[in-house]
Design an enzyme around this catalytic site. Structure first.
Site, mmCIF file in Angstrom:
data_model
loop_
_atom_site.group_PDB
_atom_site.id
_atom_site.type_symbol
_atom_site.label_atom_id
_atom_site.label_comp_id
_atom_site.label_asym_id
_atom_site.label_seq_id
_atom_site.Cartn_x
_atom_site.Cartn_y
_atom_site.Cartn_z
ATOM 1 N N GLU A 1 -43.099 38.938 -5.873
ATOM 2 C CA GLU A 1 -44.020 39.011 -4.849
ATOM 3 C C GLU A 1 -45.278 37.977 -4.766
ATOM 4 O OE1 GLU A 1 -46.030 42.931 -4.603
ATOM 5 O OE2 GLU A 1 -44.015 43.968 -5.406
ATOM 6 N N HIS B 1 -36.625 43.273 3.002
ATOM 7 C CA HIS B 1 -36.723 44.353 1.879
ATOM 8 C C HIS B 1 -36.727 45.671 2.220
ATOM 9 C CE1 HIS B 1 -37.615 45.736 -2.060
ATOM 10 N NE2 HIS B 1 -38.582 46.485 -1.876
ATOM 11 N N ASP C 1 -43.904 42.492 -9.666
ATOM 12 C CA ASP C 1 -44.178 44.241 -9.729
ATOM 13 C C ASP C 1 -43.093 44.742 -10.201
ATOM 14 O OD1 ASP C 1 -45.314 46.751 -9.159
ATOM 15 O OD2 ASP C 1 -44.521 46.601 -7.356
HETATM 16 CA CA CA Z 1 -43.760 46.271 -5.130
#
Ligand code: CA
Length: 434
Positions: free
Chosen positions: A211, A144, A243
């Site tokens: 997440e 990421h 998130d």
């Molecule tokens: Ca995040």
């Protein structure tokens, strides 16, 4: 963490639905949540998911089925948050898990008494399981970090600190809510690259982040640090965590101090906390490629190398208003994480920062190495340049009003019990009128 009788894959429960191979909540799981009967004025209190039911721990305590040594723990679980129980430490969590496993097994003498302490999950209303004092979001997927870094800095995607420091920032806990959350599209300052000045407008580039959430159990005193050897003793358990991120607000505001209003409008957790003990059979060795910097000694341990990673499957799905059922957008695994849970805990406290029961860490977006394992639309659409096409022909570059994003996660499921996490689902509403 040692395996014990609660992990025995052959265990069956007298709660029949717990024995289904597709249930997230077999007797080997036993996750904790806070619930009450739906449409009631009952007090919220702690329960344990078993099959499609919830065992009401306060009612089970009253029924007198537990040993007296668990009285204090069970008294704390009559409250509407798990913080008191989290503070009691791993030995207490483990002792209760053992009792619950024995009481819920097929043939247990307590079956009749406990049968009256069950509530179908479909009849329950869930609440945030802990009072989240502080929330820290990490950035533990190097895939990421590299994908996103390429979009912002094509020549220099991965900053030099990344492989040395578990990067994180302090987030806002007030807007974390439980699965089922709805929120209006946020407003913020948006600035087009060629514009002279920003405008205030609803975010146009709304994104999810796949997440894992990590709840701290027992804390540490200010000025003390938690070692790698003790780190997992301070972790109560894991959940799914979305998130939500406003990429256009983020791109304008993030330098030099990091995310602020682009992240603080909403975040979604799944209602059940799966304890680390339940995950013990699904641990994997943690390693670092030889060509990468090896962790400093305070971020390394024999336990880390032996079993620091978690083999947790992750999935993100979308349901647009015109879809009958959700469709998968990506599939990833927590084991892709460049930094472990123990490293996050040890690093967070190395300066003497005190962690407290109920604090929440986000793992950071858990993208894997492949195109179908990226945990955010920012990566999947390469910054909005390449829309994805859904099976009904709809296209998305970012999340649109009315879309529901669902995270799921589980360990095992093939030849071993499926330790599921339920889901974290949330729906985006149109922006409020200015
Ligand atoms: Ca995040």
């Amino acid at each position: 963490m040692q395996l014990n009788e609660t992990h025995d894959a052959g265990l069956r429960s007298w709660v029949a639905s717990a024995n289904s191979s597709v249930s997230d909540f077999p007797i080997q799981n036993l996750p904790f949540g806070i619930f009450r009967k739906g449409d009631s004025n009952e007090s919220f209190r702690a329960g344990v998911a078993i099959g499609d039911q919830i065992l009401d721990l306060a009612a089970a305590h009253k029924a007198g089925v537990f040993g007296a040594e668990l009285d204090a723990a069970l008294a704390s679980l009559a409250s509407d948050e798990l913080n008191g129980f989290m503070a009691m430490g791993a030995d207490v969590w483990s002792a209760l898990r053992l009792q619950l496993s024995r009481l819920l097994r097929s043939g247990a003498q307590a079956e009749q008494q406990l049968n009256d302490c069950l509530l179908p999950q479909s009849d329950a209303q869930m609440k945030l399981p802990a009072r989240i004092g502080d929330y820290t979001d990490f950035y533990t997927s190097i895939h990421h970090a590299t994908n996103v870094g390429k979009l912002f800095r094509p020549d220099n995607p991965l900053l030099p600190n990344y492989q040395w420091v578990p990067i994180g920032y302090h987030g806002r806990s007030s807007s974390i809510d439980i699965s089922g959350q709805t929120f209006p599209r946020p407003y913020g300052q948006l600035k087009a690259p060629d514009a002279d000045a920003p405008v205030l407008a609803p975010c146009k580039r709304l994104d999810y982040e796949l997440e894992v959430g990590i709840y701290i159990g027992e804390g540490n005193a200010p000025g003390t640090r938690i070692s790698m050897q003790n780190a997992e003793q301070h972790v109560f358990g894991l959940c799914l965590f979305n998130d939500w991120s406003a990429r256009d607000i983020q791109a304008w505001e993030y330098q030099p101090l990091g995310p602020f209003l682009s992240k603080s409008f909403a975040s979604t957790v799944s209602p059940w906390i799966v304890t680390l003990e339940a995950l013990a059979p699904y641990r994997l060795p943690w390693s670092r490629p030889d060509s990468d910097p090896q962790p400093l000694p305070y971020l390394d341990s024999a336990e880390l190398r032996e079993s620091g990673a978690v083999d947790m499957q992750l999935e993100v799905l979308i349901q647009t208003p015109s879809m009958q059922s959700p469709e998968r957008l990506a599939q990833s695994n927590f084991s892709h994480s460049y930094w472990s849970i123990s490293q996050m805990v040890a690093h967070h406290s190395v300066n003497g920062c005190n962690l407290k029961p109920g604090d929440l860490f986000g793992s950071g977006t858990l993208s894997g190495p492949d195109a179908d394992s990226v945990g955010a639309l920012l990566e999947a659409t390469e910054g909005g340049k390449n829309p994805i096409t859904l099976s009904n022909g709809e296209q998305r570059t970012f999340v649109e009003d009315g879309d529901t994003i669902i995270l799921r996660g589980w360990c095992g499921g093939d030849d071993r019990p499926r330790i599921g996490f339920g889901e974290a689902s949330a729906t985006v509403l149109p922006a409020e009128q200015a």
